[in-house]
Design a protein around this motif. Structure first.
Motif: not given
Length: 395
Positions: A24-34, A36-39
Motif C-alpha cells: 500500500a502507498r505510504y509516506s515518510k516525513v522529513d525530519t529536517e523540513q516541517r 515535507l513528505h516522501i510518498r
C-alpha cells in the motif's frame, strides 16, 4: 540525570533510496523540513510532497517532484511553496506530464488551423501508453532512461512500430515544450527508434491458400470476421470499413464520407453482392449507427486485440490488416482491372494533369473493378478440388 532529547538524524538521499516498497502507498516525513513528505507507491515511485493549510483552513498537498530532484532541492522548494500556501499566493512550481501534454494537445493537435487528422490516434497513444506511465510525474523529470523504459514496454506489448509511434508523440510534446522553457532539454535523442522506415515498408500480400484460411475463419468470427471480409472485398482502409454507417449504404452503393483535410477518398462505391450480403448479415441496433457496431454507440475498434484472437485460430505468418488492402489491389490487377481504376477504388489521389483536369467520377468503372475483385475471390475460395467451401454469392 535527565537525558537530553536527541534531534533525529537528518534524512539523506541514500535513506530515501533505501525506503522499502510496500503493498500500500505510504509516506515518510522529513525530519529536517516541517511539512515535507516522501510518498512511496506500490510500484516503487518515490515523490516529494509538501502539505500545509491555506488561509481558509483547507489542507493543501503540493507535488514537488520525483525523488531524483534530491532532498536538498526538495527542502528549498518546500519552504517556498509552504509559504505560498499559507499566504494564499500562487505556488507555481513543476507541472505534471499530463498538464503539459493537455496543453500541447489543445494547441498543437486540436488547433483549428492545424487540426491533425491523426488526432484520435494521438489521443489513443497518450491514454493507452504514455499517461498511465508518466501522467502524474513532473514533466521536466522525464529523462532518457524513462523514455527508453517506456519504449521497451510498448515494443514488448504492441510491437516496434507502435513504440515508434509513441516515440513520435513524446518527441513532439518535448520539442513543443522546449520552445517555451529556456532551461528544458528534450530527453529524446537519435537512435531511440525501434524500427527503420525502410524496413517497415511492406510488399506482403496473402497468397490463395492464406486467403482461403482467412476467409474461412472470418465467416465464424462475428463482427471482426465481417470486418476482415469487407476489407478484402472493398480494398478500403480499416478506419473507413470500421466506421461504415447504415445511413451510408443506399441500396448497394456505399457513400464514403470525406474527412476534414483528407487527401483522397474512393467516394461512392457500388458494392458487389458478396459485400452487400456481409453487410446485411450484421445486426442493427437502435442506439448504434454503425454497420460494424462496437461497444455503446461506437464502431468496431481494438484491431490489435481482435487480430490477436483471430491469429490464435488461423496460423498465417507475419500478416497485418493493411495487407488485406494490398492483397485486394493486387487481385484487381490479376483480374484485369486497369491500374488507374484500381487506384481510384483505393481512393489514391491521381497525380499530374489527369488528377487536375479529369473530374469524371468513374462510378461504373469502380463498380466493375469491385465486381471483378469479388469474382476472383470467389474463384479462389472455390478451387477445382471442391475441398473448400464456396463464398456465398459465388456458387
Amino acid at each position: 540525570m535527565a537525558t537530553r532529547n536527541r534531534k533525529p538524524r537528518q534524512l539523506t538521499d541514500d535513506d530515501i533510496a533505501a525506503l522499502p516498497i510496500k503493498k500500500a502507498r505510504y509516506s515518510k516525513v522529513d525530519t529536517e523540513q516541517r511539512g515535507l513528505h516522501i510518498r512511496i507507491t506500490p510500484n516503487g515511485v518515490k515523490t516529494f510532497f509538501c502539505v500545509a493549510r491555506d488561509p481558509n483552513g483547507k489542507q493543501v498537498w503540493h507535488r514537488l517532484g520525483d525523488a531524483v530532484i534530491g532532498i536538498d532541492k526538495a527542502r528549498t522548494e518546500a519552504r517556498r511553496v509552504l509559504k505560498a500556501i499559507i499566504e494564499g499566493a500562487d505556488r507555481g512550481g513543476p507541472q505534471t506530464y499530463k498538464a503539459i501534454s493537455d496543453q500541447w494537445f489543445k494547441r498543437h493537435v486540436e488547433n483549428k488551423e492545424r487540426k491533425l487528422r491523426s488526432g484520435l490516434n494521438i489521443r489513443r497513444y497518450l491514454d493507452k501508453h504514455i499517461l498511465p506511465a508518466w501522467g502524474g510525474r513532473d514533466f521536466a523529470s522525464i529523462k532518457r532512461s524513462h523514455v527508453a523504459e517506456l519504449l521497451d514496454n510498448v515494443e514488448d506489448t504492441a510491437g516496434p512500430v507502435a513504440a515508434d509511434l509513441v516515440l513520435s508523440v513524446v518527441r513532439s510534446i518535448s520539442n513543443w515544450y522546449a520552445t517555451r522553457d529556456d532551461n528544458y532539454v528534450t530527453p529524446v535523442v537519435r537512435g531511440m527508434r525501434r524500427s527503420e522506415p525502410k524496413e517497415r515498408a511492406r510488399d506482403r500480400i496473402l497468397d490463395d491458400d492464406e486467403i482461403r484460411a482467412v476467409w474461412k475463419q472470418a465467416e465464424a468470427d462475428g463482427t471482426f470476421g465481417a470486418f476482415v471480409r469487407l476489407a478484402l472485398l472493398t480494398a478500403q482502409r480499416k478506419e473507413k470499413v470500421a466506421s461504415m454507417k447504415w445511413e451510408d449504404i443506399e441500396e448497394n452503393v456505399w457513400h464514403i464520407p470525406s474527412e476534414e483535410r483528407e487527401k483522397g477518398n474512393a467516394g461512392d462505391l457500388e458494392l458487389p453482392a458478396a459485400a452487400i450480403e456481409v453487410i446485411k448479415a450484421q445486426t442493427k441496433f437502435a442506439s448504434n449507427p454503425y454497420v460494424l457496431a462496437g461497444r455503446g454507440s461506437g464502431h468496431l475498434n481494438g484491431f490489435s486485440e481482435g487480430k490477436k484472437t483471430f491469429d490464435e485460430k488461423v496460423r498465417i505468418p507475419h500478416w497485418t490488416i493493411h495487407d488485406l488492402r494490398r492483397t485486394a489491389r493486387s487481385l484487381m490487377s490479376r483480374a484485369g482491372v486497369r491500374p488507374d481504376i484500381a487506384e481510384r477504388v483505393l481512393g489514391h489521389v491521381q497525380q499530374g494533369v489527369q488528377g487536375i483536369y479529369d473530374r469524371h467520377q468513374y462510378r461504373d468503372e469502380k463498380a466493375h473493378a469491385l465486381a471483378a475483385l469479388a469474382g476472383l475471390i470467389g474463384a479462389i475460395l472455390s478451387p477445382p478440388s471442391d475441398k473448400v467451401l464456396p463464398m456465398r454469392g459465388h456458387r
